[in-house]
Enzyme design. Sequence first.
Site, short mmCIF file in Angstrom:
data_model
loop_
_atom_site.label_atom_id
_atom_site.label_comp_id
_atom_site.label_asym_id
_atom_site.label_seq_id
_atom_site.Cartn_x
_atom_site.Cartn_y
_atom_site.Cartn_z
N ASP A 7 7.14 3.14 -2.22
CA ASP A 7 5.80 3.72 -2.01
C ASP A 7 4.83 2.57 -2.27
O ASP A 7 4.52 2.26 -3.42
CB ASP A 7 5.57 4.88 -2.98
CG ASP A 7 4.19 5.50 -2.78
OD1 ASP A 7 3.76 5.64 -1.63
OD2 ASP A 7 3.54 5.83 -3.79
N GLU A 68 7.02 3.66 3.08
CA GLU A 68 6.02 4.58 3.64
C GLU A 68 5.17 3.83 4.66
O GLU A 68 4.65 2.75 4.38
CB GLU A 68 5.13 5.13 2.53
CG GLU A 68 4.12 6.15 3.05
CD GLU A 68 3.33 6.78 1.94
OE1 GLU A 68 3.83 7.76 1.36
OE2 GLU A 68 2.24 6.29 1.66
N ASP A 141 3.63 7.72 -8.03
CA ASP A 141 4.14 6.68 -7.13
C ASP A 141 5.66 6.60 -7.21
O ASP A 141 6.33 6.37 -6.20
CB ASP A 141 3.54 5.31 -7.51
CG ASP A 141 2.03 5.37 -7.62
OD1 ASP A 141 1.36 5.26 -6.58
OD2 ASP A 141 1.53 5.54 -8.74
#
Length: 189
Positions: A7, A68, A141
């Site tokens: 992430d 991501e 996160d």
Amino acid sequence: MRVLGIDPGLTRCGWGVVEGRPGARPTAIGVGVIRTMAELDLELRLLELHTAVTALLREHRPDVVAIERVFTQNNKGTAMGTAQAAGVAALAAAQADRPVAWHTPSEVKAAISGNGRADKEQVTLMVTRVLGLAEAPKPADAADALALAVCHVWRGPAQERLRKAAIVSGIGAPVRQTTLPRWTGVAAR
């Protein structure tokens, strides 16, 4: 399949390693957050991030790195840092000869919770349940990185089969698999 989920973020970059296969409950192998100090020059923050991701790749030896996909956000400064962090993670994966899979936030949320608009609390709750964790990963996160890894374990193989089928049937351009020479650093003059 072992997946390192990333992430991306410049101040906090979540990471999570999951092992599993489609149709089975995945197992969490490791989770955490890479932090860089905002006071450092950008290039030093990116170097710290690269060094940490490289160490994770060496330690966990994932089959694939799921990152991501960065979308535009309201805060362009945050989007820029997120994109830079994603690029550094992808670079580290390429240097380790690991494939990279990109997943959108809504795709990850839908895979983990069934709702592409799930909020952070819902994602964290479902990651905790799906992986059978004793406590929720923190900060968000870290949970998001685990969600990315789970998303790829569950969806990645099917997406790859669909991509190959499309190429065979003439839809889309074939992707050439090439082996690039390993980068050995900048030559001294």
